[in-house]
Design a protein around this motif. Structure first.
Motif, PDB file in Angstrom:
ATOM      1  N   UNK A   1      41.621  32.535  46.944  1.00  0.00           N
ATOM      2  CA  UNK A   1      40.355  32.808  47.634  1.00  0.00           C
ATOM      3  C   UNK A   1      40.546  33.974  48.614  1.00  0.00           C
ATOM      4  N   UNK A   2      41.615  33.884  49.366  1.00  0.00           N
ATOM      5  CA  UNK A   2      41.885  34.884  50.401  1.00  0.00           C
ATOM      6  C   UNK A   2      41.997  36.276  49.792  1.00  0.00           C
ATOM      7  N   UNK A   3      42.710  36.362  48.673  1.00  0.00           N
ATOM      8  CA  UNK A   3      42.936  37.658  48.010  1.00  0.00           C
ATOM      9  C   UNK A   3      41.625  38.249  47.485  1.00  0.00           C
ATOM     10  N   UNK A   4      40.833  37.406  46.826  1.00  0.00           N
ATOM     11  CA  UNK A   4      39.573  37.916  46.262  1.00  0.00           C
ATOM     12  C   UNK A   4      38.563  38.252  47.355  1.00  0.00           C
ATOM     13  N   UNK A   5      38.535  37.467  48.417  1.00  0.00           N
ATOM     14  CA  UNK A   5      37.607  37.760  49.517  1.00  0.00           C
ATOM     15  C   UNK A   5      37.976  39.090  50.171  1.00  0.00           C
ATOM     16  N   UNK A   6      39.257  39.381  50.241  1.00  0.00           N
ATOM     17  CA  UNK A   6      39.699  40.672  50.806  1.00  0.00           C
ATOM     18  C   UNK A   6      39.166  41.817  49.943  1.00  0.00           C
ATOM     19  N   UNK A   7      39.234  41.627  48.624  1.00  0.00           N
ATOM     20  CA  UNK A   7      38.717  42.667  47.726  1.00  0.00           C
ATOM     21  C   UNK A   7      37.218  42.858  47.932  1.00  0.00           C
ATOM     22  N   UNK A   8      36.497  41.746  48.102  1.00  0.00           N
ATOM     23  CA  UNK A   8      35.051  41.842  48.341  1.00  0.00           C
ATOM     24  C   UNK A   8      34.777  42.559  49.660  1.00  0.00           C
ATOM     25  N   UNK A   9      35.540  42.204  50.679  1.00  0.00           N
ATOM     26  CA  UNK A   9      35.379  42.845  51.989  1.00  0.00           C
ATOM     27  C   UNK A   9      35.610  44.348  51.881  1.00  0.00           C
ATOM     28  N   UNK A  10      36.667  44.719  51.144  1.00  0.00           N
ATOM     29  CA  UNK A  10      36.990  46.138  50.974  1.00  0.00           C
ATOM     30  C   UNK A  10      35.878  46.872  50.241  1.00  0.00           C
ATOM     31  N   UNK A  11      35.118  46.129  49.418  1.00  0.00           N
ATOM     32  CA  UNK A  11      33.979  46.750  48.710  1.00  0.00           C
ATOM     33  C   UNK A  11      32.693  46.614  49.519  1.00  0.00           C
ATOM     34  N   UNK A  12      32.835  46.120  50.754  1.00  0.00           N
ATOM     35  CA  UNK A  12      31.713  46.011  51.674  1.00  0.00           C
ATOM     36  C   UNK A  12      30.657  44.975  51.233  1.00  0.00           C
ATOM     37  N   UNK A  13      31.094  43.987  50.480  1.00  0.00           N
ATOM     38  CA  UNK A  13      30.169  42.908  50.086  1.00  0.00           C
ATOM     39  C   UNK A  13      30.029  41.970  51.278  1.00  0.00           C
ATOM     40  N   UNK A  14      28.776  41.691  51.658  1.00  0.00           N
ATOM     41  CA  UNK A  14      28.563  40.910  52.890  1.00  0.00           C
ATOM     42  C   UNK A  14      28.472  39.415  52.624  1.00  0.00           C
TER      43      UNK A  14
ATOM     44  N   UNK B   1      28.139  36.114  49.445  1.00  0.00           N
ATOM     45  CA  UNK B   1      28.353  35.797  48.037  1.00  0.00           C
ATOM     46  C   UNK B   1      28.064  34.313  47.797  1.00  0.00           C
ATOM     47  N   UNK B   2      27.461  34.019  46.647  1.00  0.00           N
ATOM     48  CA  UNK B   2      27.180  32.615  46.324  1.00  0.00           C
ATOM     49  C   UNK B   2      28.412  32.006  45.656  1.00  0.00           C
ATOM     50  N   UNK B   3      28.435  30.678  45.610  1.00  0.00           N
ATOM     51  CA  UNK B   3      29.574  30.026  44.948  1.00  0.00           C
ATOM     52  C   UNK B   3      29.583  30.393  43.466  1.00  0.00           C
ATOM     53  N   UNK B   4      28.362  30.644  42.897  1.00  0.00           N
ATOM     54  CA  UNK B   4      28.290  30.995  41.466  1.00  0.00           C
ATOM     55  C   UNK B   4      28.934  32.379  41.218  1.00  0.00           C
ATOM     56  N   UNK B   5      28.585  33.338  42.098  1.00  0.00           N
ATOM     57  CA  UNK B   5      29.168  34.693  41.947  1.00  0.00           C
ATOM     58  C   UNK B   5      30.682  34.664  42.193  1.00  0.00           C
ATOM     59  N   UNK B   6      31.071  33.880  43.195  1.00  0.00           N
ATOM     60  CA  UNK B   6      32.491  33.772  43.504  1.00  0.00           C
ATOM     61  C   UNK B   6      33.225  33.162  42.307  1.00  0.00           C
ATOM     62  N   UNK B   7      32.576  32.201  41.698  1.00  0.00           N
ATOM     63  CA  UNK B   7      33.149  31.538  40.529  1.00  0.00           C
ATOM     64  C   UNK B   7      33.396  32.543  39.394  1.00  0.00           C
ATOM     65  N   UNK B   8      32.431  33.479  39.218  1.00  0.00           N
ATOM     66  CA  UNK B   8      32.586  34.459  38.129  1.00  0.00           C
ATOM     67  C   UNK B   8      33.795  35.369  38.355  1.00  0.00           C
ATOM     68  N   UNK B   9      34.069  35.704  39.616  1.00  0.00           N
ATOM     69  CA  UNK B   9      35.221  36.596  39.812  1.00  0.00           C
ATOM     70  C   UNK B   9      36.543  35.843  39.965  1.00  0.00           C
ATOM     71  N   UNK B  10      36.488  34.666  40.566  1.00  0.00           N
ATOM     72  CA  UNK B  10      37.763  33.954  40.805  1.00  0.00           C
ATOM     73  C   UNK B  10      38.193  33.135  39.594  1.00  0.00           C
ATOM     74  N   UNK B  11      37.206  32.598  38.886  1.00  0.00           N
ATOM     75  CA  UNK B  11      37.563  31.814  37.703  1.00  0.00           C
ATOM     76  C   UNK B  11      37.556  30.309  37.940  1.00  0.00           C
ATOM     77  N   UNK B  12      37.384  29.841  39.182  1.00  0.00           N
ATOM     78  CA  UNK B  12      37.197  28.407  39.410  1.00  0.00           C
ATOM     79  C   UNK B  12      35.706  28.123  39.221  1.00  0.00           C
ATOM     80  N   UNK B  13      35.360  26.873  38.916  1.00  0.00           N
ATOM     81  CA  UNK B  13      33.918  26.577  38.765  1.00  0.00           C
ATOM     82  C   UNK B  13      33.248  26.606  40.137  1.00  0.00           C
ATOM     83  N   UNK B  14      31.905  26.822  40.123  1.00  0.00           N
ATOM     84  CA  UNK B  14      31.173  26.881  41.397  1.00  0.00           C
ATOM     85  C   UNK B  14      31.314  25.551  42.138  1.00  0.00           C
ATOM     86  N   UNK B  15      31.294  24.453  41.391  1.00  0.00           N
ATOM     87  CA  UNK B  15      31.379  23.157  42.083  1.00  0.00           C
ATOM     88  C   UNK B  15      32.783  22.949  42.670  1.00  0.00           C
ATOM     89  N   UNK B  16      33.786  23.452  41.977  1.00  0.00           N
ATOM     90  CA  UNK B  16      35.154  23.397  42.517  1.00  0.00           C
ATOM     91  C   UNK B  16      35.232  24.174  43.838  1.00  0.00           C
TER      92      UNK B  16
END
Ligand code: NAI
Length: 209
Positions: free
Chosen positions: A16-29, A31-46
């Motif tokens: 989570x920490x690694x992917x959130x850093x990438x989002x921060x670096x891209x200036x993403x303010x 994110x939904x659990x569904x979008x996070x799920x698409x990039x991280x690969x865990x399910x949104x409910x997880x």
């Protein structure tokens, strides 16, 4: 931290920490659990379940504030302080780790490198002189070291671990292929890079490669 948090959740937090850093670096303010799920690969409910362990950072209809979540997960992972680290065994692996500067950017500060080989003692690696391992105990007692990376051969690892225990080092990142016997108050994480290669070879075998 809530001690009931499972090891499985703790092991997912760095991702989570690694992917959130990438989002921060891209200036993403946010994110939904569904979008996070698409990039991280865990399910949104997880993701919702994992983050609820720490008090539920998300807001219904808004998702997660990326910066807040990144900072909170950093706090949970203990990244708000710096850790003094040493490397023992300055061969191929020890030198590679010593030269890998990005650990420092997380707060893992390398303060010493030790070896027993007279040909290696005295070398300077990434600005740090390799010290004779015979002087390590004294160094550890004077420097309040948090984490030791063991990169010696198999035979040297337990000998080195005994010194670390005596000097009250708090954690060991063990690369040597040996199950260290240490007291309960010292935390050990073992690394076996070969496990990943064996997993790859399993899949290649399954594909008939
Ligand atoms: P290497 O032989 O290049 O380096 C080992 C170094 O440890 C040498 O410089 C030696 O002088 C030093 N050493 C041995 N006993 C010592 C002691 N008692 N005190 C201080 N220094 C001591 O070996 P390499 O390739 O760097 O591998 C290091 C270790 O990491 C090995 O145990 C190897 O099996 C392991 N390894 C583990 C991996 C993993 O995924 N966990 C991947 C690659 C290596």
């Amino acid at each position: 931290m809530d001690n009931s948090i499972s090891m499985a959740v703790i092991k997912r937090l760095p991702k989570y920490h690694r992917y959130l850093k990438e989002l921060l670096d891209r200036d993403v303010k946010r994110i939904s659990s569904k979008e996070l799920s698409e990039i991280i690969g865990f399910t949104a409910s997880q993701i919702r379940q994992d983050l609820n362990n720490f008090g539920g950072f998300g807001q219904q209809g808004y998702g997660y504030n990326v910066e807040d979540l990144y900072k909170e997960i950093g706090k949970i992972l203990g990244l708000t302080k710096t850790y003094k680290t040493v490397i023992i065994g300055a061969g191929n692996l020890g030198q590679a780790l010593a030269n890998y500067t990005s650990f420092g950017s997380y707060g893992f500060e390398l303060v010493g490198i030790f070896d027993k080989n007279p040909k290696i003692v005295g070398l300077e690696i990434n600005g740090i002189e390799v010290t004779d391992v015979d002087l390590m105990k004294k160094f550890l007692e004077n420097n309040d070291v948090d984490i030791a990376y063991i990169c010696t051969n198999k035979t040297g690892a337990q000998f080195v671990a005994d010194i670390l225990v005596q000097a009250k080092v708090k954690a060991i990142w063990n690369f040597a292929p040996v199950d260290l016997k240490v007291s309960e108050d010292i935390r050990v994480e073992n690394v076996h890079l070969i496990d990943d290669l064996l997993t790859l070879s399993y899949f290649l075998k399954e594909q008939g490669e």
